[in-house]
Design an enzyme around this catalytic site. Structure first.
Site, short mmCIF file in Angstrom:
data_model
loop_
_atom_site.label_atom_id
_atom_site.label_comp_id
_atom_site.label_asym_id
_atom_site.label_seq_id
_atom_site.Cartn_x
_atom_site.Cartn_y
_atom_site.Cartn_z
N GLU A 171 28.22 -43.85 -39.55
CA GLU A 171 27.11 -42.98 -39.14
C GLU A 171 25.99 -43.91 -38.73
OE1 GLU A 171 23.72 -41.52 -38.89
OE2 GLU A 171 23.77 -41.26 -41.06
N CYS B 251 17.73 -40.92 -39.07
CA CYS B 251 18.64 -40.97 -37.92
C CYS B 251 18.66 -39.63 -37.19
CB CYS B 251 20.05 -41.33 -38.39
SG CYS B 251 20.19 -43.00 -39.06
#
Length: 465
Positions: free
Chosen positions: A228, A262
């Protein structure tokens, strides 16, 4: 990088830790390997009970855990408390659903009692970032431990106390010795650990560069990875949208966690018909945000996590302005102690500027103008990232097209992108691969084993006993 706690609000060094030596690491690997052999044979209900007890501890001690997060990486205390509470929700989710997710899946074949089994892989190395120091680790640990794997946590070097607190959390919850351990090491030690035969797989949340290096190393040893990585999430606003809700959510979606997320919205792509009003409202709300001591409940935005992050963000903003972006507000560090940066809004950045090209990890929003929905999708998809996307419209045809055509692992219509244990989490393109959370997340680190049995007996029940 030194393994130490530096208070981002003051810049003061709080505590320094000696890294684990190669001998320490070997002992921890041996312990993890032994523990996994026993843990894999532990009934899933017993594994789930440990994770459920971790949820109870997280809820009970959420303030102290929140204070630790704030001390080490600067998020507002109220956000740290909320993060600990969210970790409890994630643990409960897997404690309640693991047995169903891991149950043998019968396959109908005439004359056979065949099925698909989901069995643990072994020791999993988790390389985690500092920005959500508990949640990032828990969303790996809860499903992985329920599945019968054991975890080795290599956390970011600036949150060592959070890393050690997580190890202690699972010990307090009743996990056997070695089921979840923290490694106090720098990144240089990761390749040797990945190459060790006792490590079966790795998961990483972090930068593109770190993901590429870990994937290449794991590929050399034919080991599974989940990545990720970064994101530059678009937030599209069309004329039919409820502008009041869109603007207020846009500011929250960009400034959450001091802008260091993020999945924070970073590129605001607004239809040209409403772009002027959107800019004006966004700037007004951004300028009302309270920047200050993260331990103060009145604070909306605390310091950035490190001086280096603050300095890099300031240079990215300055370079974007030099290349032609309009600076609507902010744009500079705050004077005095700590790593503070003003809430900042840029508009119309050229394609070759950092604000258009890169991920800006801090309280900086960038606004683009689009001619229509096709143009908005084109601007959104020009990014090399593909983590999340938020789009705002009351037109159902428009909404379905946005959901289909946006290149992202997650699309939210008329709400901000968030992680939720019930839904898979992850991205495409350089935002990584694999999924965390939901049933997909718990099955990332299992052996999906086909079992064909040409006998009349029912399928094995080892996964659910």
């Amino acid at each position: 990088m030194a393994i130490e706690t530096i208070n981002p609000a003051t810049g003061d060094r709080v505590r320094t830790f000696a890294p684990h030596t190669p001998a320490d690491i070997d002992a921890k690997l041996a312990l993890a390997h032994r523990a996994q052999q026993r843990w894999a044979r532990t009934p899933v209900a017993d594994r789930a009970r440990v994770v459920a007890r971790a949820a109870e501890i997280l809820d009970r001690d959420k303030r102290s855990y929140g204070e630790l997060m704030t001390l080490e990486m600067g998020k507002p205390l109220k956000a740290g408390i909320e993060e600990a509470a969210k970790c409890a929700v994630g643990c409960r989710y897997y404690a309640e659903h693991a047995a169903d997710f891991l149950a043998d899946d019968p396959v109908a074949v005439d004359g056979e009692a065949s099925y698909v089994a989901f069995q643990p892989l072994g020791v999993v190395l988790a390389i985690m970032p500092w920005n959500f120091p508990f949640w990032q680790a828990i969303r790996f640990a809860a499903p992985a431990l329920c599945a019968g794997n054991v975890g080795l946590l290599k956390h970011a070097s600036n949150v060592p106390q959070c890393a050690l607190a997580l190890e202690e959390l699972f010990r307090r919850a009743g996990a056997p010795n070695g089921v979840f351990q923290t490694l106090l090491i720098g990144s240089a030690m990761v390749p040797d650990i990945l190459g060790d035969r006792r490590v079966a797989a790795a998961t990483l949340t972090g930068s593109e560069r770190a993901g590429s290096e870990v994937a290449a190393c794991a590929g050399k040893y034919i080991k599974k990875t989940v990545l990720e990585l970064g994101g530059s999430d678009p937030f599209i606003v069309m004329p039919s949208a409820n502008l009041d809700r869109a603007v207020s959510t846009a500011v929250k979606a960009r400034m959450i966690n001091n802008g260091q997320s993020c999945i924070a919205a970073k590129r605001f792509i607004v239809h040209e018909r409403i772009a002027g009003e959107f800019e004006e409202r966004f700037v007004q709300l951004a300028e009302q945000l309270v920047v200050g001591d993260p331990m103060d409940d009145r604070t909306d935005i605390g310091p950035l996590a490190t001086a280096k992050i603050r300095d890099e963000l300031e240079e990215q903003v300055a370079e974007s302005v030099r290349r032609g972006a309009r600076l609507l507000t902010g744009g500079k560090r705050r004077p005095g102690r700590g790593f503070y940066f003003d809430p900042t809004v840029l508009a119309d950045p050229p394609a070759d500027s950092p604000a258009a090209r890169d991920e800006l990890f801090g309280p900086v929003a960038t606004i683009f103008r689009a001619r229509d929905v096709s143009d908005a999708i084109c601007i959104a998809n020009e990014s090399r990232y593909g983590l999340g996307a938020s789009a705002w419209t009351e037109d159902e045809v428009e909404a379905r097209r946005l959901a289909t055509d946006l290149e992202a692992g997650m699309v939210f219509i008329n709400s901000m992108v968030v992680s939720d244990p019930r839904f898979p989490f992850g991205g495409v393109k350089t935002s990584g691969y694999g999924r965390e959370l939901s049933a997909f997340g718990i099955r990332e680190f299992v052996n999906i084993k086909t079992v064909r049995m040409a006998i009349a007996a029912g399928p094995g029940q080892a996964a659910t006993e």
